[in-house]
Scaffold this motif. Structure first.
Motif, PDB file in Angstrom:
ATOM      1  N   GLN A  88       0.803  -1.199   0.000  1.00  0.00           N
ATOM      2  CA  GLN A  88       0.000   0.000   0.000  1.00  0.00           C
ATOM      3  C   GLN A  88       0.846   1.262   0.000  1.00  0.00           C
ATOM      4  N   GLY A  89       2.067   1.165   0.550  1.00  0.00           N
ATOM      5  CA  GLY A  89       2.932   2.340   0.562  1.00  0.00           C
ATOM      6  C   GLY A  89       3.622   2.591  -0.764  1.00  0.00           C
ATOM      7  N   LEU A  90       3.538   1.640  -1.687  1.00  0.00           N
ATOM      8  CA  LEU A  90       4.174   1.815  -2.984  1.00  0.00           C
ATOM      9  C   LEU A  90       3.296   2.662  -3.895  1.00  0.00           C
ATOM     10  N   LYS A  91       3.920   3.527  -4.638  1.00  0.00           N
ATOM     11  CA  LYS A  91       3.191   4.345  -5.597  1.00  0.00           C
ATOM     12  C   LYS A  91       3.660   4.003  -7.000  1.00  0.00           C
ATOM     13  N   PRO A  92       2.804   4.177  -7.998  1.00  0.00           N
ATOM     14  CA  PRO A  92       3.278   3.962  -9.361  1.00  0.00           C
ATOM     15  C   PRO A  92       4.373   4.975  -9.687  1.00  0.00           C
ATOM     16  N   ILE A 101       5.442   2.517 -14.216  1.00  0.00           N
ATOM     17  CA  ILE A 101       5.672   1.239 -13.555  1.00  0.00           C
ATOM     18  C   ILE A 101       4.697   1.114 -12.386  1.00  0.00           C
ATOM     19  N   HIS A 102       4.008  -0.015 -12.314  1.00  0.00           N
ATOM     20  CA  HIS A 102       2.977  -0.166 -11.301  1.00  0.00           C
ATOM     21  C   HIS A 102       2.869  -1.618 -10.857  1.00  0.00           C
ATOM     22  N   ASP A 128      -0.022   8.734 -22.494  1.00  0.00           N
ATOM     23  CA  ASP A 128       1.225   8.901 -23.240  1.00  0.00           C
ATOM     24  C   ASP A 128       2.372   8.084 -22.651  1.00  0.00           C
ATOM     25  N   THR A 129       2.067   7.028 -21.901  1.00  0.00           N
ATOM     26  CA  THR A 129       3.116   6.243 -21.270  1.00  0.00           C
ATOM     27  C   THR A 129       3.062   4.784 -21.699  1.00  0.00           C
ATOM     28  N   ILE A 130       4.160   4.090 -21.445  1.00  0.00           N
ATOM     29  CA  ILE A 130       4.261   2.646 -21.630  1.00  0.00           C
ATOM     30  C   ILE A 130       4.133   2.006 -20.261  1.00  0.00           C
ATOM     31  N   SER A 131       3.109   1.205 -20.079  1.00  0.00           N
ATOM     32  CA  SER A 131       2.834   0.589 -18.784  1.00  0.00           C
ATOM     33  C   SER A 131       3.599  -0.721 -18.633  1.00  0.00           C
ATOM     34  N   ILE A 132       4.292  -0.859 -17.509  1.00  0.00           N
ATOM     35  CA  ILE A 132       4.988  -2.107 -17.179  1.00  0.00           C
ATOM     36  C   ILE A 132       4.565  -2.525 -15.783  1.00  0.00           C
TER      37      ILE A 132
END
Length: 324
Positions: free
Chosen positions: A92-96, A104-105, A116-120
């Protein structure tokens, strides 16, 4: 409901706890263990959190504490948790992370992916490299800049790939390249393979595919046979970067690009000095917090002038990802 027991420990004690141990296998269901550092770069200041499906009795808590000599006098912290997946709770403390064109998520924090991004998709896992640390996000930003500058690479290697994140980014940016990703830890190689499938990257030896191997530094036939590379990525630690300098120089082609990271600002001078002695020119330095990302270019006259003493290996132990 679920329960959590928290105890202080050392890094060595934390790494000695495994879910496969006989003392854990006797419990039903088997609890899950999360280890984390309390103070950066202090192996004596770690903690473990043990998650149970039901409230553990005092004998179970005492058994866990008995395996942590440094916690002999500590008071265990027992907490009752909502009935949720502990993995989600731990993330829960992690943010994209947005770095260059990359987003990155994890499953828990994906949110709305910018158009406008590439999702990984990289879950917090058994290997280093979820994008959340400045050294990884700095590398992603630098790779994006190299692409925007019109750089073209056909042979790329990611030495110390961790979760495979930087290899995936390079594969997206240069989709016709032959790409190699290696790590000293076989667990990291397995995690990279899982993440490749999760994100739709192909594993294999052809153009646009990622060839994986477990290797200490550059000491592997696959890495050697594919040399010379025109882009090397090494996001590891300052010590191994210095130790591997001759080996990385040996497999990088003349005029090739070397990206190194995983070092602190205070360690940059020593790393730069090691590579300058081997004929590299520092082309760019980008700081993300206290974590610089360095871009070197191998001089075209390098090689015939200086002998190399490189065995391709590093003394960095498997599973040592630093203190990210």
């Amino acid at each position: 409901m679920s329960w959590k027991v928290t105890l202080p420990c050392t890094r060595q004690e934390a790494e000695a706890l495994h879910e496969e141990d006989e003392w854990l296998a006797t419990m039903d269901p088997v609890p899950s263990i999360v280890a984390d550092e309390v103070e950066a770069f202090n192996d004596a200041k770690w903690r473990i959190e043990v998650y149970f499906a039901k409230k553990p009795d005092s004998s179970i808590v005492a058994l866990i504490q008995s395996r942590l000599p440094s916690a002999a006098e500590a008071k265990p912290i027992l907490a009752k948790l909502p009935d949720e997946d502990w993995v989600v709770l731990s993330q829960q403390g992690l943010k994209p992370v947005r770095a260059g064109r990359f987003y990155i998520h994890t499953d828990a924090n994906k949110g709305k992916v910018p158009a406008d991004t590439i999702s990984i998709h990289i879950e917090a896992s058994r290997a280093f490299g979820t994008g959340g640390h400045e050294t990884t996000s700095g590398c992603l930003t630098m790779l994006d800049k190299l692409k925007r500058q019109g750089k073209r690479y056909e042979l790329i290697a990611d030495i110390g790939t961790g979760t495979g994140l930087l290899a995936f980014a390079a594969c997206h940016l240069w989709p016709r390249a032959y790409l190699t990703a290696s790590d000293i830890d076989p667990v990291s190689v397995d995690v990279t393979a899982e993440n490749a499938r999760l994100n739709g990257y192909l594993l294999g030896a052809r153009q646009g595919e990622i060839a994986l191997c477990t290797a200490s530094g550059t000491d592997h036939p696959l890495i050697r046979q594919r040399a010379p590379y025109d882009l090397l990525i090494a996001n590891i630690l300052a010590g191994p970067l210095i130790e591997l300098a001759p080996s990385l120089a040996q497999i990088l082609g003349e005029g090739g690009t070397l990206m190194v990271a995983g070092l602190l600002d205070s360690q940059a001078c020593a790393v730069v000095s090691a590579y300058r002695k081997l004929g590299f020119r520092l082309q760019r330095r980008q700081n993300t917090g206290d974590w610089p990302c360095l871009i070197f270019v191998k001089r075209t006259r390098y090689g015939w002038q200086r002998p190399l003493r490189a065995d391709g290996r590093t003394s960095q132990p498997p599973g040592d990802f630093g203190t990210w």
